[in-house]
Design a protein around this motif. Sequence first.
Motif, mmCIF file in Angstrom:
data_model
loop_
_atom_site.group_PDB
_atom_site.id
_atom_site.type_symbol
_atom_site.label_atom_id
_atom_site.label_comp_id
_atom_site.label_asym_id
_atom_site.label_seq_id
_atom_site.Cartn_x
_atom_site.Cartn_y
_atom_site.Cartn_z
ATOM 1 N N VAL A 30 0.837 -1.203 0.000
ATOM 2 C CA VAL A 30 0.000 0.000 0.000
ATOM 3 C C VAL A 30 0.872 1.253 0.000
ATOM 4 O O VAL A 30 0.630 2.198 -0.765
ATOM 5 C CB VAL A 30 -0.957 -0.001 1.216
ATOM 6 C CG1 VAL A 30 -1.662 1.344 1.340
ATOM 7 C CG2 VAL A 30 -1.984 -1.122 1.077
ATOM 8 N N LEU A 31 1.894 1.259 0.843
ATOM 9 C CA LEU A 31 2.767 2.427 0.913
ATOM 10 C C LEU A 31 3.585 2.594 -0.364
ATOM 11 O O LEU A 31 3.844 3.718 -0.799
ATOM 12 C CB LEU A 31 3.689 2.308 2.129
ATOM 13 C CG LEU A 31 2.982 2.349 3.491
ATOM 14 C CD1 LEU A 31 3.985 2.171 4.616
ATOM 15 C CD2 LEU A 31 2.210 3.646 3.669
ATOM 16 N N GLY A 36 4.265 5.693 -5.421
ATOM 17 C CA GLY A 36 4.189 5.786 -6.869
ATOM 18 C C GLY A 36 3.198 6.833 -7.324
ATOM 19 O O GLY A 36 3.451 7.595 -8.267
ATOM 20 N N ILE A 37 2.058 6.891 -6.653
ATOM 21 C CA ILE A 37 1.034 7.878 -7.003
ATOM 22 C C ILE A 37 1.555 9.293 -6.789
ATOM 23 O O ILE A 37 1.499 10.147 -7.679
ATOM 24 C CB ILE A 37 -0.246 7.651 -6.166
ATOM 25 C CG1 ILE A 37 -0.893 6.316 -6.536
ATOM 26 C CG2 ILE A 37 -1.247 8.791 -6.391
ATOM 27 C CD1 ILE A 37 -2.002 5.907 -5.582
ATOM 28 N N LEU A 171 -1.440 5.313 -12.578
ATOM 29 C CA LEU A 171 -2.665 6.114 -12.510
ATOM 30 C C LEU A 171 -2.436 7.561 -12.937
ATOM 31 O O LEU A 171 -3.087 8.040 -13.880
ATOM 32 C CB LEU A 171 -3.269 6.051 -11.108
ATOM 33 C CG LEU A 171 -4.472 6.963 -10.889
ATOM 34 C CD1 LEU A 171 -5.671 6.472 -11.689
ATOM 35 C CD2 LEU A 171 -4.826 7.059 -9.420
ATOM 36 N N PRO A 172 -1.540 8.324 -12.294
ATOM 37 C CA PRO A 172 -1.331 9.703 -12.741
ATOM 38 C C PRO A 172 -0.751 9.796 -14.144
ATOM 39 O O PRO A 172 -1.031 10.759 -14.869
ATOM 40 C CB PRO A 172 -0.363 10.279 -11.695
ATOM 41 C CG PRO A 172 0.277 9.107 -11.062
ATOM 42 C CD PRO A 172 -0.737 8.012 -11.089
ATOM 43 N N GLY A 194 -8.470 10.853 -5.363
ATOM 44 C CA GLY A 194 -9.322 9.704 -5.084
ATOM 45 C C GLY A 194 -8.500 8.475 -4.719
ATOM 46 O O GLY A 194 -8.825 7.751 -3.765
ATOM 47 N N ALA A 195 -7.425 8.225 -5.464
ATOM 48 C CA ALA A 195 -6.569 7.078 -5.180
ATOM 49 C C ALA A 195 -5.869 7.235 -3.830
ATOM 50 O O ALA A 195 -5.741 6.263 -3.066
ATOM 51 C CB ALA A 195 -5.527 6.913 -6.290
ATOM 52 N N LEU A 196 -5.434 8.455 -3.514
ATOM 53 C CA LEU A 196 -4.781 8.686 -2.223
ATOM 54 C C LEU A 196 -5.750 8.513 -1.063
ATOM 55 O O LEU A 196 -5.354 8.104 0.033
ATOM 56 C CB LEU A 196 -4.163 10.084 -2.191
ATOM 57 C CG LEU A 196 -2.948 10.297 -3.090
ATOM 58 C CD1 LEU A 196 -2.475 11.745 -3.018
ATOM 59 C CD2 LEU A 196 -1.820 9.352 -2.700
#
Length: 241
Positions: A30-31, A36-37, A171-172, A194-196
Amino acid sequence: MTDATPPPAHHQAAEGGGLGTRLNWLRAAVLGANDGIVSTAGLVVGVAGATGSRDALLTAGLSGLLAGSLSMAVGEYVSVSVQRDSETAALAAEKRELHESPEEELDELTALLAGHGLSPAVAREAAEQLTARDALKAHARVELGIDPDALTNPWHAAWASFLAFTAGALLPLLAIVLPPASARLWVTVVSVLGALTLTGWWAARLADAPTARGTLRTVAGGALAMAVTYGAGSVLGAAGV
């Protein structure tokens, strides 16, 4: 009765260790995705502030994705390799002690089991039974907190970090290059926030922390990163850099 008491306790400890390992891997994933995001979003949004070229955005995004994922993989490989070397050295030292002073090691195992709540007599019997089965494994698990059958694997850790970071970075990257120029910035910002929200909530849940605070902290950090890089990109773009 005493014959059956130690194995369930030992089995529960092993199960707890396995659950803890799985939770640690999930938390790391998850981290890693969150990193990455945020890092890729900050990079592409910064470039978007300087130029509207889709080719430039794609090049910057892919470069950031590869650099970040490889950096994460190498860092995780080195870190876990050090941990595995430490575990291997501890097991080797324990094996040597068992060979040189078995009676002292048996007394030590007895004391450790008694410290977990067993009576002295039951602890002694349990220590003798565990030693007869596999002395090194017994000491590794009870004394060192290491499962010799499940040592950390640097390659597994490296690949997990690489894939987690890549998944988050995609995603980005896709959000900035796929929409039309007039919408790409807002699509990216909304998608990233939203992803964060999801990764912040999951990270807080896995850490048994307040989900609202953890989610807000993650989203605020990502929003700040994008705002700063976009501002810097806009200034540099206006200056013709």
